[in-house]
Design a protein around this motif. Sequence first.
Motif, mmCIF file in Angstrom:
data_model
loop_
_atom_site.group_PDB
_atom_site.id
_atom_site.type_symbol
_atom_site.label_atom_id
_atom_site.label_comp_id
_atom_site.label_asym_id
_atom_site.label_seq_id
_atom_site.Cartn_x
_atom_site.Cartn_y
_atom_site.Cartn_z
ATOM 1 N N ILE A 81 -1.366 -1.737 8.758
ATOM 2 C CA ILE A 81 -0.532 -1.071 9.760
ATOM 3 C C ILE A 81 0.762 -0.588 9.121
ATOM 4 C CG2 ILE A 81 0.821 -1.432 11.865
ATOM 5 C CD1 ILE A 81 -1.376 -3.391 12.766
ATOM 6 N N LEU A 82 1.407 -1.447 8.348
ATOM 7 C CA LEU A 82 2.649 -1.068 7.679
ATOM 8 C C LEU A 82 2.446 0.145 6.779
ATOM 9 C CD1 LEU A 82 4.490 -4.330 6.525
ATOM 10 C CD2 LEU A 82 5.513 -2.389 7.715
ATOM 11 N N GLU A 83 1.465 0.064 5.913
ATOM 12 C CA GLU A 83 1.241 1.130 4.929
ATOM 13 C C GLU A 83 0.890 2.445 5.614
ATOM 14 O OE1 GLU A 83 -1.213 1.786 0.739
ATOM 15 O OE2 GLU A 83 -1.854 0.234 2.149
ATOM 16 N N THR A 84 0.005 2.400 6.620
ATOM 17 C CA THR A 84 -0.423 3.615 7.304
ATOM 18 C C THR A 84 0.720 4.234 8.097
ATOM 19 O OG1 THR A 84 -2.637 2.635 7.490
ATOM 20 C CG2 THR A 84 -2.194 4.592 8.810
ATOM 21 N N ALA A 85 1.513 3.397 8.768
ATOM 22 C CA ALA A 85 2.649 3.902 9.548
ATOM 23 C C ALA A 85 3.690 4.552 8.650
ATOM 24 C CB ALA A 85 3.274 2.761 10.344
ATOM 25 N N LEU A 86 3.961 3.964 7.505
ATOM 26 C CA LEU A 86 4.946 4.531 6.582
ATOM 27 C C LEU A 86 4.465 5.853 6.004
ATOM 28 C CD1 LEU A 86 6.059 1.274 4.726
ATOM 29 C CD2 LEU A 86 7.303 2.515 6.510
ATOM 30 N N MET A 104 9.175 -3.734 0.613
ATOM 31 C CA MET A 104 9.936 -2.726 -0.129
ATOM 32 C C MET A 104 9.028 -1.909 -1.036
ATOM 33 S SD MET A 104 12.839 -2.911 1.150
ATOM 34 C CE MET A 104 13.452 -1.567 0.113
ATOM 35 N N ALA A 105 7.998 -2.524 -1.585
ATOM 36 C CA ALA A 105 7.054 -1.789 -2.423
ATOM 37 C C ALA A 105 6.337 -0.713 -1.604
ATOM 38 C CB ALA A 105 6.045 -2.749 -3.043
ATOM 39 N N LEU A 106 5.946 -1.036 -0.368
ATOM 40 C CA LEU A 106 5.272 -0.062 0.489
ATOM 41 C C LEU A 106 6.232 1.068 0.887
ATOM 42 C CD1 LEU A 106 3.223 -2.472 2.796
ATOM 43 C CD2 LEU A 106 2.328 -1.021 0.977
#
Length: 574
Positions: A371-376, A411-413
């Motif tokens: 979810i985090l990666e896709t949203a960003l 922070m990496a994402l």
Amino acid sequence: MSKQTAVAATILVIDADTDLAAMFCNLLSFNGFATLRATTGQDGIQLAQLHHPQLIVCDIALPDISGYDLLASVRSHHTIFSTPFIMLTSDNDYTTFRRSMEQGADDYVVKSPDLQTVLRSVQTQLTKHEKLTQCLTTISAKPTYKQVITAVTLADLKDQFTTIKQQPWSSLWVVYLNDYEMLQRGYGHVFSQLAVQSLGQKLYQWQEQSNESFLTINTLAYLGGNRFVIFLSASKTPDQPSYVRVTTQLKTELQHPMVINNHRLIPDIYIECISCAQLATISMLETTLNRSTNSDSGINQLSLAARLRRAMQQDELQLHFQPQVDLNSGQIIGAEVLVRWMIPGKSPILPAQFIPAAEEHGLILPLGEWILETALQQLAHWQKIRLPGISIAINLSVYQLRSFHFLERLMALVNAAQVSPVMIDLELPERMIMEDLSQAKYLLTELQQRGFSTAIDDFGSGSLSHLQYLPVNILKLDKCFVRNLYSNRSNQVIVRAIIEMARGLNISTIANGVETARELSILKQLKCHSIQGYLFSPALTAQDFKKLLLEPSKAQSKNCLEHRSSLHAAVKIH
């Protein structure tokens, strides 16, 4: 751990660096452990199978096979599958850590001059394993089973099978814990073994308390992995309804919630019943017991968690975005990221239906990261095509926030997506504040220092007294207080107190779940900053949300709200 246990324990060290391996072995020997040493993966596997060490310490980078492959080999071998396993690496990287734990490692230690770290890890894992094995005793050969269940080999069952199949109406039941692999990947090997132990105790209690007079339980055993074996005989010809009734009762009993290491788990159980007459040979027995619940054997009742995992692999998950609207300007100022499970040909499955399963079965960390990666990435795309500047709000689970290296991974994402933390609202659940105020304060401070806006999601009155101590930017009012706000005086008092205190602390408020113009009218009178809910818009796909932002008249949002609120302009707070 007792000194006697430490002296008796044999530890296998597998590392291509002979000097470092020698240092480890010397340290362990000095502290009373017996040691074995290998410099290649294949040698390590052979030593493990031959000597059955009490613990394995293995480097990821081996000259012939990777530490991951060696771990998989250990976990698949019936005599050493439960051996505690510490992954050793020179790479202090979150991805490496997650992969190690998902493969079934019990701990992850970064190489450093401080060898005491390795020693502490060794002692911790041996202590855990000792406590586990204390609950697992040797299987009794007597027909009246009186001990807690432990692992046995298929060879141990062959003689019993040969004997029991001579009895009339004998049968074999195989009890599968479908969640086993997911528990191992999500929580580690020790946790999954504790789940197995708890299930074994339930089986034992069922056997002791069974009031089915026509059934006799001859053998109750744990075959390793996710399988328990029960040999039964019947005093009369068992009809199918009787078996169905008994297996249904047993399954219901086994699926009662269990608490393991403060985690509430509802196990997913499948029971296969086979007449021993159908198993004419030992080889047929072996084939039956070696197949898994996902084979073509007909055991295809995947749990919700198992289907969710498959959905993640098959791209059935999709992000939707619910607009957040400023009550003063009427403009869209942001969007909350919501996940939907889109099954072809069926209605979407909402988070409330599958998030609990993800939390209970060890899928919440990979799901949360997706979810985090896709949203960003979506935010980066919107910024690239110069959409109006909006923020996105992303919910974080307690499990994510407590996971190893969460901040570094976050922070990496963010850096990979090349977006600014300023445009990201991270929402912490209120329950985390209630459970651990100091940890919540630390995380909120760290997130703000990195540039994120922080919010407390589903905020109620429970943590109101803590607000003055917490560095938070936004409060999201729980929809249970917003619903029927115009007619519920108690809710009005609570919402007024939250908004006024938040205003005094310079904290913004968002009312969640606004569905009626009356609710909107009260919130405007109380000077709530912004809202989201079906009154303005449901959660939209990324494409539909983009269309909404690009509507020719940006004033439409404001006009829509003003028109709907005017319908009940006379509504006042009680």
